[in-house]
Every structure is written in C-alpha cells, then in structure tokens.
Design a protein around this motif. Structure first.
Motif, PDB file in Angstrom:
ATOM      1  N   THR A 125      25.487 -73.079 -46.990  1.00 34.41           N
ATOM      2  CA  THR A 125      25.751 -74.158 -47.198  1.00 34.41           C
ATOM      3  C   THR A 125      26.094 -75.589 -46.096  1.00 34.41           C
ATOM      4  O   THR A 125      27.797 -75.271 -47.079  1.00 34.41           O
ATOM      5  N   VAL A 126      25.775 -76.319 -45.305  1.00 31.71           N
ATOM      6  CA  VAL A 126      26.759 -77.253 -44.906  1.00 31.71           C
ATOM      7  C   VAL A 126      26.413 -78.040 -45.853  1.00 31.71           C
ATOM      8  O   VAL A 126      26.185 -79.073 -46.970  1.00 31.71           O
ATOM      9  N   GLN A 127      28.089 -78.485 -45.801  1.00 33.46           N
ATOM     10  CA  GLN A 127      28.918 -79.586 -46.633  1.00 33.46           C
ATOM     11  C   GLN A 127      28.723 -80.715 -46.586  1.00 33.46           C
ATOM     12  O   GLN A 127      29.077 -81.039 -44.995  1.00 33.46           O
ATOM     13  N   PRO A 128      28.833 -81.850 -47.465  1.00 28.81           N
ATOM     14  CA  PRO A 128      27.986 -83.315 -47.036  1.00 28.81           C
ATOM     15  C   PRO A 128      29.666 -83.623 -46.079  1.00 28.81           C
ATOM     16  O   PRO A 128      30.960 -83.512 -46.205  1.00 28.81           O
ATOM     17  N   GLY A 129      29.132 -84.546 -44.524  1.00 32.41           N
ATOM     18  CA  GLY A 129      30.280 -83.811 -44.097  1.00 32.41           C
ATOM     19  C   GLY A 129      31.309 -82.854 -42.879  1.00 32.41           C
ATOM     20  O   GLY A 129      32.133 -83.540 -42.491  1.00 32.41           O
ATOM     21  N   GLU A 130      31.037 -81.923 -43.411  1.00 31.14           N
ATOM     22  CA  GLU A 130      31.017 -81.253 -42.262  1.00 31.14           C
ATOM     23  C   GLU A 130      31.176 -80.593 -40.932  1.00 31.14           C
ATOM     24  O   GLU A 130      29.749 -81.945 -40.667  1.00 31.14           O
ATOM     25  N   THR A 131      31.734 -80.551 -40.289  1.00 32.90           N
ATOM     26  CA  THR A 131      31.279 -81.119 -38.757  1.00 32.90           C
ATOM     27  C   THR A 131      31.204 -79.957 -38.142  1.00 32.90           C
ATOM     28  O   THR A 131      31.628 -78.573 -39.010  1.00 32.90           O
TER      29      THR A 131
ATOM     30  N   SER B 161      16.822 -66.064 -49.987  1.00 35.68           N
ATOM     31  CA  SER B 161      17.898 -65.890 -49.330  1.00 35.68           C
ATOM     32  C   SER B 161      18.381 -66.875 -49.091  1.00 35.68           C
ATOM     33  O   SER B 161      17.777 -68.114 -48.574  1.00 35.68           O
ATOM     34  N   SER B 162      19.535 -66.922 -48.529  1.00 29.48           N
ATOM     35  CA  SER B 162      20.257 -67.590 -47.668  1.00 29.48           C
ATOM     36  C   SER B 162      20.135 -69.019 -46.474  1.00 29.48           C
ATOM     37  O   SER B 162      20.563 -70.513 -47.055  1.00 29.48           O
ATOM     38  N   GLU B 163      19.811 -68.588 -45.640  1.00 33.63           N
ATOM     39  CA  GLU B 163      19.402 -69.853 -44.779  1.00 33.63           C
ATOM     40  C   GLU B 163      18.292 -70.690 -45.661  1.00 33.63           C
ATOM     41  O   GLU B 163      18.490 -71.231 -45.011  1.00 33.63           O
ATOM     42  N   LYS B 164      17.559 -70.532 -46.549  1.00 31.19           N
ATOM     43  CA  LYS B 164      16.767 -71.348 -46.501  1.00 31.19           C
ATOM     44  C   LYS B 164      17.380 -72.060 -47.777  1.00 31.19           C
ATOM     45  O   LYS B 164      16.799 -73.069 -48.372  1.00 31.19           O
ATOM     46  N   VAL B 165      17.926 -72.096 -48.075  1.00 34.04           N
ATOM     47  CA  VAL B 165      19.449 -72.582 -49.346  1.00 34.04           C
ATOM     48  C   VAL B 165      19.226 -74.891 -48.764  1.00 34.04           C
ATOM     49  O   VAL B 165      18.823 -75.083 -49.793  1.00 34.04           O
ATOM     50  N   ASN B 166      19.595 -74.998 -47.926  1.00 29.44           N
ATOM     51  CA  ASN B 166      19.750 -76.249 -47.420  1.00 29.44           C
ATOM     52  C   ASN B 166      18.415 -76.965 -46.452  1.00 29.44           C
ATOM     53  O   ASN B 166      18.347 -77.655 -48.335  1.00 29.44           O
TER      54      ASN B 166
ATOM     55  N   MET C 237      43.177 -67.903 -38.436  1.00 29.18           N
ATOM     56  CA  MET C 237      42.361 -67.522 -38.711  1.00 29.18           C
ATOM     57  C   MET C 237      41.266 -69.096 -38.654  1.00 29.18           C
ATOM     58  O   MET C 237      41.817 -70.012 -38.830  1.00 29.18           O
ATOM     59  N   SER C 238      39.927 -69.295 -38.016  1.00 28.10           N
ATOM     60  CA  SER C 238      39.349 -70.554 -37.816  1.00 28.10           C
ATOM     61  C   SER C 238      38.607 -71.522 -39.490  1.00 28.10           C
ATOM     62  O   SER C 238      38.455 -70.355 -40.165  1.00 28.10           O
ATOM     63  N   PRO C 239      39.436 -72.576 -39.344  1.00 25.77           N
ATOM     64  CA  PRO C 239      39.251 -72.804 -40.932  1.00 25.77           C
ATOM     65  C   PRO C 239      37.648 -73.418 -41.502  1.00 25.77           C
ATOM     66  O   PRO C 239      37.628 -73.213 -42.096  1.00 25.77           O
ATOM     67  N   ARG C 240      36.948 -72.578 -40.158  1.00 22.79           N
ATOM     68  CA  ARG C 240      35.455 -72.428 -40.796  1.00 22.79           C
ATOM     69  C   ARG C 240      35.368 -70.758 -41.284  1.00 22.79           C
ATOM     70  O   ARG C 240      34.283 -70.994 -42.411  1.00 22.79           O
ATOM     71  N   ARG C 241      35.800 -69.865 -41.007  1.00 20.14           N
ATOM     72  CA  ARG C 241      35.882 -68.793 -41.767  1.00 20.14           C
ATOM     73  C   ARG C 241      35.901 -67.950 -43.590  1.00 20.14           C
ATOM     74  O   ARG C 241      37.220 -69.284 -43.850  1.00 20.14           O
TER      75      ARG C 241
END
Length: 608
Positions: A293-299, A56-61, A1-5
């Motif tokens: 939601t992209v977390q700080p430091g996430e690549t 809607s979720s795509e606007k959270v960041n 499983m991908s670590p992103r999933r």
C-alpha cells in the motif's frame, strides 16, 4: 538493506487439509495474494455504516480510491444512511479456507469482519460455494481483470526472441530441462534457467499457473477435464524442476529481484521468469515490487532492468477479481444494503475509469487503458491472444491435489537457537523454547516422505560431528515414516544445556554442510530460528555474508542454498537476519510476537 524493504509478518498457512488458517495479524503483509493486513484500516467515528472488504493485496490501493469515489456516487446517495468502505488485505486462498470453516472472522475488531469479499479470482468463491454454502458467497460479479503472465527481465526475454517470437510454456520447460541452461541460447554466463511460482493453496497466480500447465500439456484451449490434468502430471513434474522455491506471494521474489537489479546485477543468478499477474508486473516496473500500500508522499524508484510480460503462446488464464456480499451471520441488513450499493458502483463507468491507473483492465472495453498499458512498462494491451477459461471446481481440486505430488522436492535443515534466553516466557504459558519445539513439530505434516528434513540446535558449550556449538537431532535425510521419531527428538531439546548464541558460526556451518549435499533437483534451504543477537561467534557478520553470498553472483549455482530466518521475539537481530536472507535469496519472517511462533513456522515451511 534497501529502505523500501520491510520485515514480513506472516499469517498462518495451512499445512494440512483440516488446519485452520488466516488469523488476522496487525501487521503489513506485502506482495500479491498474501495473508492479512489490518494496519491503518480502522474506521472513523463518522456515524456511517461501516463496510469492510476483504481483498487480495494488490487491490488495496485501488479500493481505497474507489471507496472515496463511492461517497460521491448516485449509488451512495440512494442509501438511507451514509456508508464508509475500508479494504483489508486477506489472501484469496486463506480467506476461502477460513470462510469454509464456518467460524467467526478471526479479528478482535468486529468492524473489520468483512461484509464484502473480493478475491483475485472466482476460483475461490466457487470453492467456498462447493465446500461450504453457495449462500455464503452470495452472487460474485467480476469488476476488473488481469491476465497471468511470465515476467522476465527484458534482456532474458529478448534472448528467447521476445517480442517477435511467441514463447510457450513448453519453450520454457525445454529451456529448463536443457543441461546447458541459458548456454543453449548463447548466454552461458546466466547459468541455469530458474522459475518462481507461488503455492496454489494460497495464491491465485500459483493455482492459475498449474492449470495453464495442464492446458499446455493437453493441447487444449478450453474444456479442461480432470483426466487432462492427470495426463499432464509428467509435464508438470518436469516444469516444477525449475522452481527456485514456493512462496505464498510473488512480492517476496520480486522484492529480492528488485534489490539485485538495483545493486548492479541483472538478477540472472536468482530467477529467470516469475509467474505473476500482469498488474504485479506493472507495479514492479513502477518501483513497487511487493505491491504494498503506497503511502502519501512515498516515492517509488523504477528498477534498472524492467520486467516484460511473456504471454504464453498457448494462452493465459485471467484473474477475474469478483466482488460479493457475504452471506455470513455477522453481516447486518444495513451492511448488506450498503455492500450491494458499493458492488453496484464498481460496475459503473466512473469506477471503471479508475482501474487502469492501478494496473487493472476494466471490464468496460470502451474505457481507455492509459499510459501504463504500453511497452514502456513491459506489457502489450493486445495480449493475451488466447484466453483459457476457468475449469470446473472438480478439475481445479484435481490440479491442487496433483501439485502436492509433483511439486519440486525439498531438502530443509531447521537450525534452532537453544541459548539461555530461550527459557524466557512468551505470555501464553509457554517458554520460547516450548514455542519453537511445537512450531517445528506442527510443520512435519507438510513434508512428503521423500522430502529431506534435518534438525540442528546451536548454543555454546556443545559439540558434535557437525562442529562446535552444534547438536544434531536429525541428519538431513528423507523423512520417510520418521515423523513421530523426529517429533520425539524435538522434545529432547527441553533438556538440552542452554548457554551463548554463536549465531553466525552456526549458520556458516549449516550453510557449508547443506552446500556440499545440495542437489539441483531439490529446493535446498535452511530455516534459522533465533531470539537474540550473536554473542559468541568467531565469524563476523560481514565474513558470513561474503561466504554465503557466492551462489547469488552472476551465473550462480545450479543448487543454491537459501536461508529463511525467523526473528523470534523482540530481541532478535532483525537487521543481521535480513541481510542473511537477502544475500541468499531467502526471506525473513517476523515472529516478534512470540506467541505466534508455531503459526509463523508453518508459513515459512509453506515456501518449500
């Protein structure tokens, strides 16, 4: 499983027109336009007025950054008391239906009851105004927009003549109907043409797509009527035949496609085109397929094969992303004032300049679009050439009602674990088995009489014509008028013997049976509910994966069987169930909070 999933914790999805929906769960819900997400969205003890914006979720960041910028704005300085704004992810369709009920917001934390609402489209605010009260949705004003497109892997789009040749929805429909599939354009190895669409009851993209189909069939680019929608029924029915399955988010499909491409496949066996918003395509090409939601430091790692935006030649609808101060009884005067100030800030040049960084187009056309809106990321800022206007509310209602009739039929086998641990209590007076039975029963109204539904139970020490460890409660046959009879059969599970957990054997038996009867004209699926790890199978997990993964290989099957596991309770083997879902192009649902099982069951069935 991908670590992103990540495992998806689903909120309830309405399975009948009168059903209450959208309980707020404290879990992440990735993808565009999904359920709800309140994780990490609490407020600090800062003495400020607290403003929640349901979005809607795509606007959270993006709204997180806009909330920070608001603190330094003249609009904020004009307030008597400081204001802190926090976005929470609530699907547009779910929020619309919940607001229509007129009840309190379903969250124990009143700080998270929204002052502001920003669905993906004014379609939803219009529906609430028509069904409940115009005062409830206030005065919605768009602050950004994104067109609805078809995202295709670049090699596939080029095979159709992209970018030089305009591609219409009719072109995609004809490719769908062609018995040679991709072979009709010299790509036999790609198999059948497959489309991913979302459920229009919860998804703006899904709703926009069915309206675009009606525009296409009518030959119009404006003034769509209910009669036009009704006249488009046959066209839409044919177009729906290419759908792999319906979901409440494109993020799930994009995540599976992303994993396929990262593992060396071009994803052609899974899906050929995805109806989505341009901003979701941009997120995918940056390595964020579920728009989480992209977390700080996430690549983020971009996909090996990017998606390109096919802007239909007949035109695209736009998600116009309004924001409005709700007229709900829980909104205080201070919150209303602060909410109005934030809404005004979103219209300013300072706010508009931030939008392109997140894949949204500003309303202020003088604002540069920036580096994302280029061919490198699969989009064309000069498109779409034709804008399809939002129809009247009654036309939209006609389109949603029609979709219920023309959507692709389903053939679903529900496979229920009845091992000994299913007697364990779940904290609300029910056993795990009680919850599973009631969850399965509540989904029956979702299916049409022509949909095929079957139910099997599995444990050790039982057998049937289907095989060892299997009890057939109902063969997979058209539901017709058998809903009440099936409801009674599910009740019989209360008295079944409960022993071990031959999970892998049961899944393999079910998969082989469904594969033998699977038809290209149906969504063929298995829903697996298990509350534990496999303890008694002769089949290993690796052997199971090898056998059920054949239909996702290059070219694949014209009638794939996808598996949708429900990890029920904290003891379920989520790692194994995730692998099983991934290899078939299905999706894992998390019911670790066993009290939510009936709601999670409804969300699963919403995919069909």
């Amino acid at each position: 499983m991908s670590p992103r999933r990540r495992i998806l914790r689903r909120t309830p999805v309405a399975i009948a027109a009168t059903a209450l929906i959208a309980l707020v769960l404290s879990a992440c819900t990735p993808g565009d336009d999904t359920g709800t997400d309140t994780e990490g969205q609490g407020f600090p003890s800062d003495g400020c007025t607290h403003i929640t914006i349901a979005t809607s979720s795509e606007k959270v960041n993006m709204l997180d950054e806009l909330a920070e910028a608001f603190k330094d704005s003249p609009e904020h300085e004009g307030l008597k008391t400081c204001a802190t704004v926090r976005p929470i992810n609530v699907s547009s369709g779910n929020a619309a239906r919940y607001l229509t009920t007129g009840d309190d917001w379903p969250s124990d934390d009143r700080d998270l009851w929204p002052t502001l609402w920003s669905p993906a489209s004014t379609v939803w605010t219009d529906r609430v105004a028509a069904a409940a009260s115009a005062n409830l949705v206030g005065e919605p004003a768009s602050f950004t927009r994104t067109p609805v497109v078809f995202g295709m892997p670049e090699p596939m789009a080029k095979a159709l003549g992209w970018p030089d040749k305009p591609i219409s929805i009719t072109d995609l429909s004809q490719l769908c109907q062609d018995p040679d599939g991709w072979g009709s354009v010299g790509k036999d190895i790609w198999g059948a043409f497959k489309i991913s669409k979302t459920n229009p009851n919860t998804s703006t993209t899904g709703l926009s797509t069915i309206l675009m189909q009606s525009y296409e069939a009518s030959g119009k680019s404006a003034d769509l009527t209910s009669a036009d929608v009704e006249g488009a029924a046959d066209f839409s029915r044919v177009f729906e035949e290419c759908v792999i399955h319906y979901g409440d988010t494109t993020g799930n499909v994009l995540s599976t496609l992303y994993d396929e491409t990262q593992n060396g496949s071009n994803g052609s066996a899974y899906v050929s085109a995805v109806a989505l918003e341009e901003t979701s395509l941009l997120n995918y090409n940056q390595g964020n397929p579920d728009s989480h939601t992209v977390q700080p430091g996430e690549t983020l790692t971009p996909p090996k094969t990017k998606l390109v935006a096919v802007y239909p030649a007949g035109g695209s609808m736009w998600s116009d992303n309004p924001v409005t101060v709700l007229g709900a009884q829980w909104v205080t005067a201070e919150q209303r004032t602060a909410g109005e100030a934030f809404a005004a800030f979103l219209q300013t040049e300072a706010a508009q300049k931030l939008l392109p960084e997140y894949g949204f187009r500003p309303l202020d056309e003088s604002v540069p679009l920036g580096k994302l809106f280029t061919a490198n990321f699969g989009v064309d800022p000069a498109q779409p050439a034709v804008t399809l206007p939002k129809p009247e509310v009654d036309v939209i209602s006609t389109a949603i009602d029609q979709w219920t009739q023309v959507r692709k039929p389903s053939s679903v086998l529900e496979l229920i674990d009845i091992s000994g641990s299913m007697d364990d209590p779940i904290g609300d007076g029910r056993s795990r088995l009680d919850g599973a039975i009631q969850g399965a029963q509540t989904t029956l109204d979702h299916f049409r009489s022509t949909d095929e539904v079957g139910v099997w139970a599995f444990t050790t020490g039982i057998s049937s014509d289907a095989g060892e460890g299997i009890q057939v409660l109902r063969d997979v046959t058209p539901l017709a008028a058998d809903g009440e009879k099936l409801d009674s059969s599910l009740e019989d599970l209360h008295y079944a013997q409960r022993n071990g957990t031959p999970l892998y054997d049961a899944i393999l038996t079910a998969y082989e049976a469904m594969s033998e009867r699977a038809e290209p004209g149906r969504i063929n699926a298995i829903v697996v509910l298990s509350d534990g790890e496999d303890t008694d199978s002769a089949t290993s997990l690796d052997s199971l994966i090898a056998k059920i993964g054949k239909s996702t290989k290059e070219g694949g099957s014209d009638a794939p069987v996808r598996i949708f596991p429900i990890a029920y309770g904290e003891g379920a083997d989520t790692s194994a169930l995730q692998r099983i879902a991934d290899v078939t192009g299905g999706q894992l649902f998390d019911a670790s909070n066993a009290e939510r099982i009936d709601l999670v069951f409804a969300s699963v069935i919403n995919n069909f």
